[in-house]
Design a protein around this motif. Structure first.
Motif, PDB file in Angstrom:
ATOM      1  N   PHE A 196     -48.318  29.651   8.244  1.00 33.14           N
ATOM      2  CA  PHE A 196     -48.048  30.754   8.673  1.00 33.14           C
ATOM      3  C   PHE A 196     -48.152  31.411  10.145  1.00 33.14           C
ATOM      4  O   PHE A 196     -47.312  31.953  10.602  1.00 33.14           O
ATOM      5  CB  PHE A 196     -48.845  31.836   7.847  1.00 33.14           C
ATOM      6  CG  PHE A 196     -48.418  33.331   7.873  1.00 33.14           C
ATOM      7  CD1 PHE A 196     -47.200  33.580   7.197  1.00 33.14           C
ATOM      8  CD2 PHE A 196     -48.951  34.326   8.899  1.00 33.14           C
ATOM      9  CE1 PHE A 196     -46.939  35.132   7.073  1.00 33.14           C
ATOM     10  CE2 PHE A 196     -48.452  35.440   8.965  1.00 33.14           C
ATOM     11  CZ  PHE A 196     -47.679  36.012   8.158  1.00 33.14           C
ATOM     12  N   THR A 197     -49.442  31.082  10.867  1.00 30.46           N
ATOM     13  CA  THR A 197     -49.151  31.706  11.856  1.00 30.46           C
ATOM     14  C   THR A 197     -48.619  30.766  13.214  1.00 30.46           C
ATOM     15  O   THR A 197     -47.979  31.587  13.759  1.00 30.46           O
ATOM     16  CB  THR A 197     -50.916  31.556  12.533  1.00 30.46           C
ATOM     17  OG1 THR A 197     -51.421  30.443  12.333  1.00 30.46           O
ATOM     18  CG2 THR A 197     -51.642  32.461  12.004  1.00 30.46           C
ATOM     19  N   PRO A 198     -48.342  29.628  13.137  1.00 28.38           N
ATOM     20  CA  PRO A 198     -47.437  28.862  13.997  1.00 28.38           C
ATOM     21  C   PRO A 198     -46.055  29.377  13.612  1.00 28.38           C
ATOM     22  O   PRO A 198     -45.153  29.527  14.513  1.00 28.38           O
ATOM     23  CB  PRO A 198     -47.732  27.245  13.669  1.00 28.38           C
ATOM     24  CG  PRO A 198     -48.574  27.404  12.587  1.00 28.38           C
ATOM     25  CD  PRO A 198     -49.191  28.643  12.398  1.00 28.38           C
ATOM     26  N   LEU A 199     -45.635  29.603  12.427  1.00 30.55           N
ATOM     27  CA  LEU A 199     -44.248  30.024  12.078  1.00 30.55           C
ATOM     28  C   LEU A 199     -43.830  31.374  12.583  1.00 30.55           C
ATOM     29  O   LEU A 199     -43.033  31.782  13.064  1.00 30.55           O
ATOM     30  CB  LEU A 199     -44.103  29.976  10.559  1.00 30.55           C
ATOM     31  CG  LEU A 199     -43.768  28.516   9.884  1.00 30.55           C
ATOM     32  CD1 LEU A 199     -43.687  28.678   8.381  1.00 30.55           C
ATOM     33  CD2 LEU A 199     -42.465  28.219  10.613  1.00 30.55           C
ATOM     34  N   ALA A 200     -45.084  32.528  12.599  1.00 30.83           N
ATOM     35  CA  ALA A 200     -44.962  33.559  13.056  1.00 30.83           C
ATOM     36  C   ALA A 200     -44.560  33.415  14.812  1.00 30.83           C
ATOM     37  O   ALA A 200     -43.649  34.218  15.030  1.00 30.83           O
ATOM     38  CB  ALA A 200     -46.171  34.301  12.975  1.00 30.83           C
ATOM     39  N   VAL A 201     -45.384  32.565  15.282  1.00 31.57           N
ATOM     40  CA  VAL A 201     -44.946  32.465  16.915  1.00 31.57           C
ATOM     41  C   VAL A 201     -43.527  31.946  17.007  1.00 31.57           C
ATOM     42  O   VAL A 201     -42.991  32.161  17.808  1.00 31.57           O
ATOM     43  CB  VAL A 201     -46.240  31.634  17.527  1.00 31.57           C
ATOM     44  CG1 VAL A 201     -45.836  31.361  19.132  1.00 31.57           C
ATOM     45  CG2 VAL A 201     -47.380  32.094  17.175  1.00 31.57           C
ATOM     46  N   ALA A 202     -43.103  31.062  16.067  1.00 29.87           N
ATOM     47  CA  ALA A 202     -42.209  30.284  16.196  1.00 29.87           C
ATOM     48  C   ALA A 202     -40.810  31.313  16.237  1.00 29.87           C
ATOM     49  O   ALA A 202     -39.766  31.180  16.768  1.00 29.87           O
ATOM     50  CB  ALA A 202     -41.717  29.210  15.121  1.00 29.87           C
TER      51      ALA A 202
END
Length: 361
Positions: A103-109
């Motif tokens: 979730f968090t890396p996708l949010a940054v992506a």
């Protein structure tokens, strides 16, 4: 080495991590620079990854108030880590393979995509799309699916949905299972609870075999995935029955084991369903009853509807119906041959090539 920098996001269980590892290794073999983002739980499934692995702090909100507060801090730290690494890497493509850890890396992506620095691609392993992939579906460029139909994916996403199957390890050569089964030989039965094992599945299987007539025990060879805390109990019970057995808490060579087994009693995660199709092994599937959206039951139905497996619910493991399903598969060679033939009719897709063809044109 190609100039593109690619990142993959996964975590949690082997069902999410192993397909990401397989696809990442394929990309690396194609000369791409590839980094895999995982949480601490997912690291144990990534030992075969050829590229760089980064451990990102992650958490979920299943627990008491204190645990939820702790989760908030862990997620914030994971968000900071993701910002640091992703803005440093500047990937041209990001691939999400589900689990709360992505979730968090996708949010940054999403921020990188807004800045036109990257594209986002999702892969869903199960027949029902998971919460994280569902959340990011509106923002993705492509949604790759393992099963040919995803029940809860809205029709407005149809133009970016591609049925590709599950990324496999390219080193593995799959062979056609023989239907020339020798009658009355000792049967090797694999009990397989998925990447995390299953206490209830193992206990339920023991209930079934204890109902068998005593002369069956010498005809059985049991290979069981067994968590360490359950091992002594299982050993003692199988010894008392006089059954040949081998216990292991995790199988790294699962394809070799499936090829050498006669049938399998297993959970029905997406990876297990894929393994069964690839190895064309007869199976009794016991869906995890509390899987999200009951996706394991839907996964199992994919095979049982094709008469390529049998399905027994966990609540019925102690029943006569479960016993007779097992005994019939044990006794009836023709039934096992029919299942093998039906499995061989299922088309196997090369997800690695299909995904890359779409992403890189």
């Amino acid at each position: 080495m190609k100039s593109d920098y690619l990142v993959l996001f996964a975590g949690g269980t082997g069902g999410h991590v192993i397909p990401a590892v397989n696809y990442g290794n394929y990309l690396i073999d194609c000369d791409y620079n590839c980094t895999l983002f995982l949480d601490k739980r997912g690291l144990k499934y990534a030992s075969q990854f050829k590229g760089r692995v980064l451990c990102i702090s992650s958490a979920h909100f299943s627990g008491n108030t204190l645990y939820k507060l702790k989760s908030i801090f862990l997620l914030l730290y994971g968000l900071i880590q993701s910002f640091y690494y992703l803005f440093k890497i500047k990937p041209s493509h990001c691939f999400g393979f589900g689990s709360y850890a992505s979730f968090t890396p996708l949010a940054v992506a999403l921020v990188l995509k807004a800045l036109r620095m990257t594209k986002i691609h999702l892969h869903e392993q199960n027949s029902i799309i998971g919460k994280v992939n569902l959340f990011f579906a509106p923002f993705s460029n492509n949604i790759f699916i393992n099963f040919d139909n995803i029940i809860n994916l809205k029709s407005r996403y149809a133009k970016k949905i591609y049925h590709v199957g599950l990324p496999n390890d390219n080193k593995i050569i799959f062979k056609k299972r023989s239907i020339n089964i020798v009658k009355d030989k000792k049967l090797k039965i694999l009990i397989f609870g998925g990447s995390q094992g299953s206490l209830n599945l193992n206990d339920g299987f023991l209930k079934i075999i204890k109902k068998l007539p005593g002369n069956y025990y010498k005809k059985l060879s049991i290979l069981m995935q067994c968590p360490n805390k359950q091992a002594n109990k299982i050993k003692n019970e199988l010894k008392d029955l006089g059954i040949e057995y081998e216990l292991n808490n995790f199988f790294y060579n699962i394809f070799k084991i499936l090829d050498s087994s006669d049938f399998v009693v297993a959970r029905s995660g997406a990876g297990t369903i894929n393994d069964i199709i690839q190895s064309q092994i007869p199976s009794i599937l016991i869906p995890l009853p509390h899987s999200i959206y009951n996706h394991q039951y839907i996964n199992a139905k994919y095979l049982t509807d094709k008469k390529a497996a049998q399905l027994v619910e966990e609540k019925d493991l102690g029943s006569d119906s479960a016993y007779f399903a097992f005994k019939k598969l044990f006794d009836n060679v023709d039934q096992r041959i029919s299942i093998i033939k039906n499995l061989q009719q299922i088309k196997i897709l090369d997800a690695n090539k299909l995904m890359s063809k779409k992403v890189f044109k």
